[in-house]
Design a protein around this motif. Structure first.
Motif, mmCIF file in Angstrom:
data_model
loop_
_atom_site.group_PDB
_atom_site.id
_atom_site.type_symbol
_atom_site.label_atom_id
_atom_site.label_comp_id
_atom_site.label_asym_id
_atom_site.label_seq_id
_atom_site.Cartn_x
_atom_site.Cartn_y
_atom_site.Cartn_z
ATOM 1 N N SER D 9 0.859 -1.182 0.000
ATOM 2 C CA SER D 9 0.000 0.000 0.000
ATOM 3 C C SER D 9 0.895 1.232 0.000
ATOM 4 O O SER D 9 2.120 1.126 0.121
ATOM 5 C CB SER D 9 -0.882 0.020 1.249
ATOM 6 N N ASP D 10 0.279 2.384 -0.130
ATOM 7 C CA ASP D 10 1.041 3.625 -0.044
ATOM 8 C C ASP D 10 0.935 4.225 1.360
ATOM 9 O O ASP D 10 1.206 5.404 1.563
ATOM 10 C CB ASP D 10 0.606 4.629 -1.124
ATOM 11 N N TYR D 11 0.548 3.407 2.314
ATOM 12 C CA TYR D 11 0.512 3.885 3.709
ATOM 13 C C TYR D 11 1.156 2.873 4.660
ATOM 14 O O TYR D 11 0.842 2.853 5.845
ATOM 15 C CB TYR D 11 -0.916 4.244 4.136
ATOM 16 N N ASN D 12 2.055 2.081 4.123
ATOM 17 C CA ASN D 12 2.815 1.135 4.948
ATOM 18 C C ASN D 12 4.123 1.755 5.439
ATOM 19 O O ASN D 12 4.990 1.066 5.960
ATOM 20 C CB ASN D 12 3.093 -0.152 4.170
ATOM 21 N N ASN D 13 4.251 3.070 5.283
ATOM 22 C CA ASN D 13 5.502 3.754 5.599
ATOM 23 C C ASN D 13 5.266 4.887 6.591
ATOM 24 O O ASN D 13 4.151 5.145 7.014
ATOM 25 C CB ASN D 13 6.085 4.309 4.292
ATOM 26 N N THR D 208 -2.572 11.220 3.809
ATOM 27 C CA THR D 208 -2.157 9.947 4.385
ATOM 28 C C THR D 208 -1.404 9.081 3.379
ATOM 29 O O THR D 208 -0.397 8.453 3.713
ATOM 30 C CB THR D 208 -3.394 9.165 4.897
ATOM 31 N N TRP D 330 6.192 7.366 -1.946
ATOM 32 C CA TRP D 330 7.424 8.157 -1.808
ATOM 33 C C TRP D 330 8.580 7.280 -1.353
ATOM 34 O O TRP D 330 9.741 7.568 -1.639
ATOM 35 C CB TRP D 330 7.221 9.302 -0.805
ATOM 36 N N ALA D 331 8.246 6.190 -0.681
ATOM 37 C CA ALA D 331 9.288 5.378 -0.064
ATOM 38 C C ALA D 331 9.834 4.299 -0.986
ATOM 39 O O ALA D 331 10.816 3.628 -0.653
ATOM 40 C CB ALA D 331 8.740 4.745 1.216
#
Lengths: 348, 348, 348, 348
Positions: D9-13, D208, D330-331
């Protein structure tokens, strides 16, 4: 044909004469209120007998949408959804009453108005197989209509199959019986009221469309209504102060089988109505065995029909035709069906 | 005294004979449904005349709690609250129907059941003076009852004062008229129906407690009902399919001043009831000029009274006494009031 | 006094340095989401230890109003109400969040912010003694705040007495702990976290006001959270996708007793603050033993104080004075309290 | 391949380093609260500039479901419904948050996640052509997602067409921009942020999923937020006490184009990801031009992939395959995409 024939709905009339008579003969008496009047008590007992459920909890509400909203809201846990077919009354024609109390109507495909147990089972299997299911609306109960909005009836096997899925997933089954009598008295129906009561968690016996001025009898066959059910009814604005209004009417409807006599009469009238249309070369939209008949009417004939008959244009179809609904009731007369047959035959 | 005298409520009876008669004489006719029947239309017109509001929007709902919940929910913006006194029906006896649609009942002190304009004004002034007010429930409308739950009536000056505060803060004023007739026909009332209609945003004319079997007539005097008001009614389960049930009854109630005749009769009976109690040495709890009378009954007398009279124990008081409510209606007879006086005088 | 002293609230600051440091040192790591990240799991375990509840269900929500609304809505049955004192946060400063999910806040008198068990008991006794109680909102749970909105703390005996009434009426007791640390670390508090956990059904450990940037830890000590509690959290918009944000912060707060160290520091600062005011001749509004101090400020002094100190005017009092709130936190420095004492002494 | 590659996901960071840095450098400062802090104000102004909407109302909420529920509930009138495609996040994955505030999600067909203006137009035309429409849920607004749940983006023409239907029926258009940056930075997108702001009533800029720890920036481009919008936010539990948490993050995201740099980076990584899969002979499920890539994975390969890569199984397909989602952010590092390409090529 002299007179206009009213087939718009089964609630375009007053009360059945026997219902009205009971209202008249009891009018001068004083009574308890809020559901504790003697006629409500008598009607409860008669319904317990008619359903063969001596433990049943029976309450009288006013109308169908109200009854569905109250029942669903009180049976569901906060935030849970109710499973219903996409043509279900609660999904289409109740102005979002279910959503108003915070519950989603989760829709399944409609098969001539009916829910298939396999669709229900598939939905639930896929639901719980999806790891993200806690992010979705949790299914909390199942709603079916008997007979359906399209006039069709469930068979005992179909209901048993749905009930079996419900049991597997611990989901209460609720049957909307706004026109229950017409379903039970249909030739196509292979079960009776006690059977239905044994195979669902709750249902209601519609009065408004079956000879009363208003009133729906909610039945929890095993007596296991939600906690504080009286308060739920009040909170939904569904509690009659003069509860005798509903009580007296249901007392009459469940005396001498009036409820079933009314239903049977309407079914017979519907059969004649159907014969009149088919005999005049019309095609039926579906094979409804109940008091709602859906006829495919060529659009060019609509004006002349509308001049002589009251009915509803239900849905535009292809080929310049419209699916129209014609409904019989206690008030439909044999004479009217004869007139109708005559009139249809003479159409150009 | 031979017979039990029923004074429990003004809804322990059937319909006033003229109402019942109109139901009978119209029963065989077919009608439109969902509020479009001819009697609803006729009753609307008669109410427009009786209120002197030719532009009024009039709709017929079934019961009081339902009407309050539907009106308040459709008038308020999402999340707003309704201001009412702490003894208001919506604050106490409607099972949280207002909260169920997401709105808080913001309570003000009750003065013999009435709201004081100064209390309202003080609340609003303090509310908006508090910098944290956006964190609080925004007041969205004002609710008063006429007559109140304690039988008292507002004077024209009192309502004008409340109306003036409402105008200052742009808050619609809604008058719960579940027993409106009894208020208007009271000797203590110094205004009439057209005056009330000019001084509020919406009100309803209670039918259930004034001679009908059910039914409340909602009036927006200027015709400015909330957008999609029909849908709001349906969504709240308050739409009668056989709307003739309410329409016919209100048609009768607003024919030949029946609504006011019923109210006046009950008021006269209440005066006699009061005289009977006071004459026998009882003290009244308050000075109610309407059909609800609140009497202070020594607890030792409760059993013997309960044997011969139907009434409600309302609230325990000090000194071994109870505040009890006795209610008259269209069905209360002069003969019964005579019996009552006799009976009370003979009490030990 | 050179610098402005910020005492407006305990959330006018950033994160406690140890909390911020943990956010920094974990930032580059990838994690699971929606509450399953490793820090949430670690924080859960630490909270289970700190509460001595190995079976506890612990979930992290974002803010106080959200937590109250989610908890209350998921614990209550549909339509039930929550009992709270009239000064309770949910009754006053949450914009009707509880009502928005259909529940009434039933208010009891406030005693310096606290609920008395006798008031609770009286209410419930009278409620069920009233025959009309099914027409009223059914009480479904009890809400108290520890410490209260007025800075006061419950004693163990007071909570036991409330708990006992709750048990008698089968009502879950929920403790709003938005500032729980400040209550527990107060000299006036005669119980600890494990004791509290044993004496209520659910509570939350406030993070936002005790050193975190956001976050409230909900605890069901016995693990008996409402069914589908995860879905309730999501449905209330309270589920963090990047749950690590809360998890990391609570992991830090419950490492090396940081949560209690922060609380204790703020309490000490509050004592100095109190001494500064009292020493300068001011009167305290009440005897708050926690980090919120309420001082009676003569109105003529407000302007000069506001020039040098951040605080909130809470409530106008008689005699040209105002009740003002001054709040300490992890960020309040000894040096600031010295400055304050100096400044107050020099006031004319 | 040495290391596990996280593409779940884009919120695992955590937060993007520039966002984290701003949180650190501002941590020691005191601030106003509830949205009035200096960074929220600065971020508002930067967003007004980035959207070219000097009059815009900008508020910062915490998460996506919360933002959708708050916006929809505050824009709709009581009981109205929101139109969305059947794959919309609000229709599927928000646990019924919209229904919880009483509103129905009315679903239209999904075309690769998008709503077609013609479907919308057809629905509305048929709706109002049906005489029974007052019995149905009134459509009150339109919800679309940009980019969609399936990674697709609307063209300017498609949005203009929807906007045109909205204008015709007076329905506000709301754009869920949980991943807005990834949509705008996509090569397939033919409009920019100011253009979007001119073509809808409201939208939000997701934080988020685009580099923040939490936070969504709600924008009413013309400043016409619903009345009492602050109170609506509070009522929905969406108001941050320490609003600096969101303010600081959005201040960083809208400094030096960080929001768009993050988005562009993720898009580039997604392109490499796509090339890696296609280059290794995999088929894509659809043609997503954004940071979510949907790949058809033969089931036999799932175990080995799951050993080395984090991703989500989205939906079972025919022929023993599964639609799987891989997400960049981003990560995501170039190095990781090289590893992935390597790894996929070596698969048997």
């Amino acid at each position: 044909m002299q007179n206009f024939i009213h087939l718009e709905s089964d609630y375009n009339n007053g009360a059945h004469p026997e219902v009205l008579h009971h209202l008249m003969e009891t009018n001068a008496l004083r009574s308890k209120t809020y559901g504790f009047d003697e006629w409500s008590e008598a009607a409860r007992e008669k319904i317990r007998q008619a359903t063969n459920c001596p433990e049943a909890r029976v309450e009288f509400l006013v109308g169908g949408t109200q009854t569905n909203a109250t029942l669903i809201d009180s049976i569901l846990q906060t935030g849970e959804g109710v499973l219903a077919v996409e043509t279900a009354h609660i999904a289409v024609h109740e102005s979002g009453a279910v959503e108003s109390s915070g519950h989603k109507v989760i829709t399944l495909p409609s098969h001539d108005g009916k829910m298939l147990a396999t669709d229900l089972s598939d939905y639930l299997e896929r639901f719980f197989a999806d790891e993200t299911y806690p992010h979705m609306v949790q299914p909390g109960m199942v709603y079916i209509t008997m007979p359906t909005e399209l006039g069709s009836v469930y068979s005992a096997r179909e209901i048993e199959a749905i009930e079996s899925v419900c049991r597997q997933y611990d989901l209460p089954l609720f049957v909307d019986g706004a026109r229950l009598g017409y379903g039970l008295m249909s030739d196509a129906c292979d079960f009776d009221l006690p059977w239905l009561a044994r195979h669902c968690h709750a249902f209601y016996i519609g009065g408004t469309k079956v000879g009363a001025l208003c009133g729906e009898a909610v039945v929890f066959p095993k007596g296991d209504a939600p906690r504080n059910f009286f308060t739920h009814i009040k909170r939904h604005g569904a509690l009659l102060a003069k509860s005798r209004l509903a009580g007296v009417q249901f007392d009459a409807l469940f005396t001498d089988n009036l409820y079933f006599r009314i239903s049977q009469h309407a079914i017979k009238m519907a059969q004649r109505l159907r014969e009149a249309f088919v005999g005049a070369g019309f095609k039926m939209f579906n094979d409804s065995p109940t008091n709602q008949q859906f006829v495919i009417i060529p659009n060019r004939l609509l004006p002349v029909l509308q001049q002589h008959i009251g009915f509803e244009c239900w849905q535009p179809l292809e080929n310049d035709a419209t699916m129209c609904r014609f409904v019989t009731s206690w008030a439909t007369e044999v004479r009217e069906m004869d007139c109708l047959a005559d009139f249809l035959k003479r159409l150009p």
